[in-house]
Design an enzyme around this catalytic site. Structure first.
Site, PDB file in Angstrom:
ATOM      1  N   HIS A  35       0.859  -1.186   0.000  1.00  0.00           N
ATOM      2  CA  HIS A  35       0.000   0.000   0.000  1.00  0.00           C
ATOM      3  C   HIS A  35       0.894   1.235   0.000  1.00  0.00           C
ATOM      4  CE1 HIS A  35       1.077   0.208   4.210  1.00  0.00           C
ATOM      5  NE2 HIS A  35       0.476  -0.932   4.479  1.00  0.00           N
ATOM      6  N   HIS A  38       4.038   1.272   2.287  1.00  0.00           N
ATOM      7  CA  HIS A  38       5.192   0.543   1.746  1.00  0.00           C
ATOM      8  C   HIS A  38       5.823   1.335   0.595  1.00  0.00           C
ATOM      9  CE1 HIS A  38       2.537  -3.009   3.006  1.00  0.00           C
ATOM     10  NE2 HIS A  38       3.617  -3.161   3.753  1.00  0.00           N
ATOM     11  N   SER A 187      -1.852  -3.321   6.024  1.00  0.00           N
ATOM     12  CA  SER A 187      -2.476  -4.421   5.278  1.00  0.00           C
ATOM     13  C   SER A 187      -3.657  -4.976   6.067  1.00  0.00           C
ATOM     14  CB  SER A 187      -1.457  -5.526   5.025  1.00  0.00           C
ATOM     15  OG  SER A 187      -0.286  -4.973   4.467  1.00  0.00           O
TER      16      SER A 187
HETATM   17  P1  AMP Z   1       4.775  -5.032   6.665  1.00  0.00           P
HETATM   18  O1  AMP Z   1       4.514  -5.458   5.262  1.00  0.00           O
HETATM   19  O2  AMP Z   1       3.549  -4.733   7.445  1.00  0.00           O
HETATM   20  O3  AMP Z   1       5.733  -5.966   7.370  1.00  0.00           O
HETATM   21  O4  AMP Z   1       5.530  -3.649   6.563  1.00  0.00           O
HETATM   22  C1  AMP Z   1       6.707  -3.511   5.822  1.00  0.00           C
HETATM   23  C2  AMP Z   1       7.322  -2.155   6.097  1.00  0.00           C
HETATM   24  O5  AMP Z   1       6.412  -1.132   5.734  1.00  0.00           O
HETATM   25  C3  AMP Z   1       7.658  -1.962   7.575  1.00  0.00           C
HETATM   26  O6  AMP Z   1       8.893  -1.285   7.679  1.00  0.00           O
HETATM   27  C4  AMP Z   1       6.513  -1.106   8.040  1.00  0.00           C
HETATM   28  O7  AMP Z   1       6.842  -0.296   9.158  1.00  0.00           O
HETATM   29  C5  AMP Z   1       6.259  -0.252   6.820  1.00  0.00           C
HETATM   30  N1  AMP Z   1       4.911   0.317   6.862  1.00  0.00           N
HETATM   31  C6  AMP Z   1       3.746  -0.364   7.061  1.00  0.00           C
HETATM   32  N2  AMP Z   1       2.710   0.495   7.101  1.00  0.00           N
HETATM   33  C7  AMP Z   1       3.224   1.740   6.946  1.00  0.00           C
HETATM   34  C8  AMP Z   1       2.671   3.056   6.911  1.00  0.00           C
HETATM   35  N3  AMP Z   1       1.373   3.275   7.046  1.00  0.00           N
HETATM   36  N4  AMP Z   1       3.515   4.103   6.731  1.00  0.00           N
HETATM   37  C9  AMP Z   1       4.851   3.905   6.593  1.00  0.00           C
HETATM   38  N5  AMP Z   1       5.432   2.686   6.619  1.00  0.00           N
HETATM   39  C10 AMP Z   1       4.640   1.622   6.792  1.00  0.00           C
END
Ligand code: AMP
Length: 287
Positions: A35, A38, A187
């Site tokens: 999203h 990311h 997500s």
């Molecule tokens: P995930 O796929 O949830 O493991 O997240 C992957 C990376 O994206 C991690 O470093 C999260 O902190 C970052 N991330 C997830 N959501 C956000 C958001 N809303 N804003 C900025 N970074 C995000």
């Protein structure tokens, strides 16, 4: 053209080839279902490095029993398209067995930082995170690695691990991307019903209330916490924590905030969906 790699050894070779070409590598580790949060990391990596590498892996090790590993969204095809549009060099999307072949038994664990907040409510979670992140760092090699402040405790733990273990990685933390009403992109927001989505705004309301009190000079951690907690209490089904912590060690604060640095951290449930958020008071933009 974005190259999609599934095999860890091929991924390692591809990263080595980029560096041999004189390129700096920007790594964005994710669990996919990309999203705008990311993609903000991808865009920053694009600005700051020569070749961006995105990993997409739903890491079983960081999910507890009864958590959402099975139903976690998996959308590799659209993830790759989003990466292609942003000129990503490589997407690494390994199978579970490629990362954890039978007989796997080595883990990486950080100390007291993992015992707090999320660590209390998701035992074993950070051990899973630091283990997979170490594996990804080892495969990628020296690089810049981009993490979101949305998962602030995770960011601090990864920074500490890199420092403590002398990993050749430059960790970059980036601001949380939010919906218009302040809800942090995640997500897991896909799990919310229309009614729950409406109620989810309460976290942003709570953060905003604390931020505006902070801006007006409020420095009592207990008062800041109860201001933040009120709307969340009213809208959410249950709360794991609403706390004021210090931004370095994530230690709980009560009473007067001594050093002018404080972070508000939240984890709460709407039905079976668990949302987390945070704000460094006076530092992060108010949602
Ligand atoms: P995930 O796929 O949830 O493991 O997240 C992957 C990376 O994206 C991690 O470093 C999260 O902190 C970052 N991330 C997830 N959501 C956000 C958001 N809303 N804003 C900025 N970074 C995000």
């Amino acid at each position: 053209m974005t190259e999609v790699v599934h095999d860890p050894a091929a991924f390692r070779r591809a990263c080595e080839a980029l560096r041999a070409d004189g390129k700096s590598v920007g790594l964005v580790p994710t669990m996919g279902a990309l999203h705008a949060g990311h993609l903000s990391l991808v865009e920053q990596a694009r600005r700051q490095t020569d070749a961006v590498v995105v990993t997409v892996f739903v890491n079983p090790l960081q999910f507890g029993p009864g958590e959402d590993y099975q139903r976690y969204p998996r959308t590799l095809e659209t993830d790759v398209q989003a990466c292609e549009q942003r000129d990503v060099a490589l997407v690494f999307a390994p199978a579970r067995d490629a990362m954890y072949p039978s007989g796997f038994q080595t883990h990486v664990e950080v100390g007291t930082l993992i015992e707090r907040l999320e660590g209390i409510h998701r035992p074993g979670h950070f051990r899973g995170v630091t283990t997979i992140v170490t594996k990804l760092f080892n495969l990628t090699g020296p690089c810049y690695a981009f993490f979101g402040r949305k998962d602030y405790q995770q960011l601090r733990i990864v920074q500490r691990m890199v420092r403590d273990l002398d990993m050749p990685i430059e960790v970059v933390g980036r601001p949380t991307v939010r919906e218009q009403d302040g809800l942090a992109l995640s997500s897991r927001n896909h799990y919310l019903s229309a009614d729950q989505r409406e109620r989810a705004q309460a976290i942003a309301h709570g953060l905003r209330a604390a931020a505006s009190a902070w801006a007006q000079g409020e420095r009592d951690a207990d008062r800041l916490r109860s201001l933040a907690r009120e709307p969340i209490d009213a809208a959410f089904d249950s709360i794991d924590y609403v706390a004021i912590v210090d931004p370095d060690e994530l230690e709980m604060r009560t009473g007067p905030v001594a050093d002018e640095r404080a972070m508000i951290v939240v984890a709460a449930h709407l039905g079976s969906t668990r949302l987390i958020d945070n704000l460094e008071l006076g530092v992060d933009p108010v949602p």
